[in-house]
Design a protein around this motif. Sequence first.
Motif, PDB file in Angstrom:
ATOM      1  N   VAL A 109      -1.461  -2.292  -8.042  1.00 52.57           N
ATOM      2  CA  VAL A 109      -0.950  -2.482  -6.716  1.00 52.57           C
ATOM      3  C   VAL A 109      -1.376  -4.226  -6.181  1.00 52.57           C
ATOM      4  O   VAL A 109      -0.791  -5.140  -6.055  1.00 52.57           O
ATOM      5  N   LEU A 110      -2.921  -4.144  -6.727  1.00 45.24           N
ATOM      6  CA  LEU A 110      -3.320  -5.763  -6.632  1.00 45.24           C
ATOM      7  C   LEU A 110      -2.607  -6.706  -7.552  1.00 45.24           C
ATOM      8  O   LEU A 110      -2.328  -7.868  -6.892  1.00 45.24           O
ATOM      9  N   ALA A 111      -2.257  -6.299  -8.706  1.00 43.19           N
ATOM     10  CA  ALA A 111      -1.626  -7.307  -9.513  1.00 43.19           C
ATOM     11  C   ALA A 111      -0.315  -7.601  -8.880  1.00 43.19           C
ATOM     12  O   ALA A 111       0.062  -8.898  -9.253  1.00 43.19           O
ATOM     13  N   TYR A 116      -5.095   8.563  -7.322  1.00 37.06           N
ATOM     14  CA  TYR A 116      -5.821   7.655  -6.677  1.00 37.06           C
ATOM     15  C   TYR A 116      -6.951   7.310  -7.333  1.00 37.06           C
ATOM     16  O   TYR A 116      -7.762   8.062  -7.844  1.00 37.06           O
ATOM     17  N   SER A 117      -6.842   6.010  -8.026  1.00 36.03           N
ATOM     18  CA  SER A 117      -7.767   5.651  -8.933  1.00 36.03           C
ATOM     19  C   SER A 117      -7.894   4.043  -8.942  1.00 36.03           C
ATOM     20  O   SER A 117      -7.065   3.407  -8.401  1.00 36.03           O
ATOM     21  N   ILE A 118      -8.885   3.433  -9.734  1.00 37.98           N
ATOM     22  CA  ILE A 118      -9.190   2.129  -9.746  1.00 37.98           C
ATOM     23  C   ILE A 118      -7.726   1.656 -10.569  1.00 37.98           C
ATOM     24  O   ILE A 118      -7.510   0.349 -10.302  1.00 37.98           O
ATOM     25  N   LEU A 119      -7.030   2.256 -11.284  1.00 36.05           N
ATOM     26  CA  LEU A 119      -5.968   1.884 -12.072  1.00 36.05           C
ATOM     27  C   LEU A 119      -4.886   1.564 -10.769  1.00 36.05           C
ATOM     28  O   LEU A 119      -4.208   0.422 -10.890  1.00 36.05           O
ATOM     29  N   GLY A 137       0.863  -1.190  -0.038  1.00 35.07           N
ATOM     30  CA  GLY A 137      -0.097   0.127   0.109  1.00 35.07           C
ATOM     31  C   GLY A 137       0.844   1.080  -0.158  1.00 35.07           C
ATOM     32  O   GLY A 137       0.524   2.359  -0.928  1.00 35.07           O
ATOM     33  N   ILE A 138       1.861   1.209   0.870  1.00 32.43           N
ATOM     34  CA  ILE A 138       2.744   2.421   0.856  1.00 32.43           C
ATOM     35  C   ILE A 138       3.655   2.596  -0.261  1.00 32.43           C
ATOM     36  O   ILE A 138       3.528   3.885  -0.700  1.00 32.43           O
ATOM     37  N   LEU A 166       4.872   5.508  -5.138  1.00 29.77           N
ATOM     38  CA  LEU A 166       5.278   5.236  -6.403  1.00 29.77           C
ATOM     39  C   LEU A 166       4.124   5.194  -7.554  1.00 29.77           C
ATOM     40  O   LEU A 166       4.195   5.983  -8.509  1.00 29.77           O
ATOM     41  N   ILE A 167       3.248   4.372  -7.220  1.00 31.03           N
ATOM     42  CA  ILE A 167       2.062   4.050  -8.426  1.00 31.03           C
ATOM     43  C   ILE A 167       1.473   5.487  -8.437  1.00 31.03           C
ATOM     44  O   ILE A 167       0.972   5.983  -9.604  1.00 31.03           O
ATOM     45  N   VAL A 168       0.962   5.892  -7.584  1.00 27.35           N
ATOM     46  CA  VAL A 168      -0.082   6.897  -7.580  1.00 27.35           C
ATOM     47  C   VAL A 168       0.335   8.201  -8.123  1.00 27.35           C
ATOM     48  O   VAL A 168      -0.139   8.855  -9.197  1.00 27.35           O
ATOM     49  N   PRO A 169       1.729   8.584  -7.887  1.00 28.44           N
ATOM     50  CA  PRO A 169       2.468   9.724  -8.509  1.00 28.44           C
ATOM     51  C   PRO A 169       2.613   9.282 -10.004  1.00 28.44           C
ATOM     52  O   PRO A 169       2.399  10.255 -10.918  1.00 28.44           O
TER      53      PRO A 169
END
Lengths: 256, 335
Positions: free
Chosen positions: B194-196, B186-189, B159-160, B165-168
């Motif tokens: 992150v889930l993947a 902040y999105s479903i993508l 999550g962190i 990293l992913i959100v920016p």
Amino acid sequence: MTSSTIKSHISIKDLNMHYGKNHALKNISINIPDKKLTAIIGPSGCGKTTLLKTFNRLIENVDGTNITGEVLVDGENIYGKNADVTNIRKKMGLLNQRPTPLPMSIYDNIAFGMSIHGIKQKGVLNEKVEHFLRVASLWDEVKDRLHSPAARLSIGQQQRLCLARGLAVEPEIILGDEPTSALDPISTKHIEQKFVELKEQYTIVMVTHILRQARRIADYVIFMYLGEIIEHGPTEMVLGNPQHQLTKDYVGGAIS
Amino acid sequence: MPKEINDDDIQNITENIDELEITAVSTQQSTPLVKTGSNPLRVILDGFMGKVVKAMTIFSLLLLVLIIIGLVLKSIPVLKDNPLSTLLFSSQWSPFKGEFGFLPFILSTVYVTLIAAVIAIPLSLFTAIYLSEYANKRFLKYAAPMLDILGGIPSVIYGIWGVLLIVPFVRDDFSAWLGVDSVSGYSILSGGVVLAVMVFPVVVQIVYEVLKTVPHELREATLSLGATKWETIKKVVIKRASPGIIAACILGFSRAFGETIAVLMVVGNVVQIPKGIFDEGYPIPALIANNYGEMMSIPMYDSALMFAALILLVIVLVFNVYARWVLNRIEKSIK
């Protein structure tokens, strides 16, 4: 007939194979006679199967193998830099110890090899599938269920299917790695009969641990021991009148 | 397995028979080491243990039934007040007014998992194929423990990592690359990515094991027909392994539907039906985790959250049943 007139599809020169630190094949040099049935015999672990699998370069899929020397198939060194490995393998049909039907229908098992080599027309495929199933004496048993999974056939039928599948890519050579060792006596007889018929047109090399089988169907015998060829020649000579002490011991049942 | 008997075998058998006779004679002469006659305690224990293992198994299976019963009972109040169709297909969500439309949450859950599947399945499949079919032993020695560690990282760390990293990346780079502006990141993508990453190590490991069970001889047989390595993998190895591969995906994504904390941290948690991959979403597990603390303070809210949990359970069950149906069909076509 002098030796120079014997044509050979497979001709091996100074072949050595190391598997890790194990020297699995030692200085193998031999010509496999054309359109004859050659049996490779010898005790377990002597390198029979390894030698067979160097003929179509399947052995290199095993991690940590190192091969030196030459295997000439139709005059071309298959370990040469420009060798086309799929083309080399296409020249040889392989029968394993246990039948290996592909995970598809009976029909597709035969059509698979042809279709990867570019035969796509339905009519041609149908005709060839029937032809090769007939060659393997399987057609009458499966003609009503060509599209059911091949895994549902009996073991003996599966092995004949594998034979038909190998023949369908129109090879010149048939390799058998103890092809009857998992079969019942009747299925064994079927395969042996096929081999005897097929050697008119194909060069056949089979590994066997059954001396009587070699006596029954082989024209030519290669006896191996600990990675070396100890003795080779026509069946009646090697098995009937062995020259080397190790061959005498093996044929006499002292080593197995 | 019937096998030809050769001369050597016959010789071995006769030798063995000789030995048998000798042992038979010697047993008669010596005193027996093991007492004959049964010990009643052993018999009792034997019957008792059979019952114990059975009881334990029934207890663990009963847990599923108990969970479902609990969720259904707790959901009854909200189901009495609202028609099922409103609960499932309305997107009105105002707990204070007693309006509970779960559609945004259901769709967010499905979308996030779908995005994760689109990313993770090809990645896992290709990785597992490389490890099983191409990689040498030395590479495997290093890769296998790395995958183990990746699979064992606590989800809050993912999550962190997603937040930092992913959100920016989604906000600044990926959106610009696709020509979309003013997104928060902040999105479903982000949730899907992150889930993947979380699901991927588990699926790789199982698919790898499954590919390893495909007999080596089958590969040899296919290669010997003149097939290339890739043809062999694509048309024979994967086909043979496909039931196992599907089972691996079922296992991976059954967990993914319910993955909570890491997704919650990056998905935005806005009650809306996401219209695109850059929109915020609000998956069911995030809804429950964010609100269980205050569920007692609003009437009907506790029942609504229990119903949310029930929906999640039903989604996972439906997915499992459907996937197993597909799996059975494939198994029948090759066996």
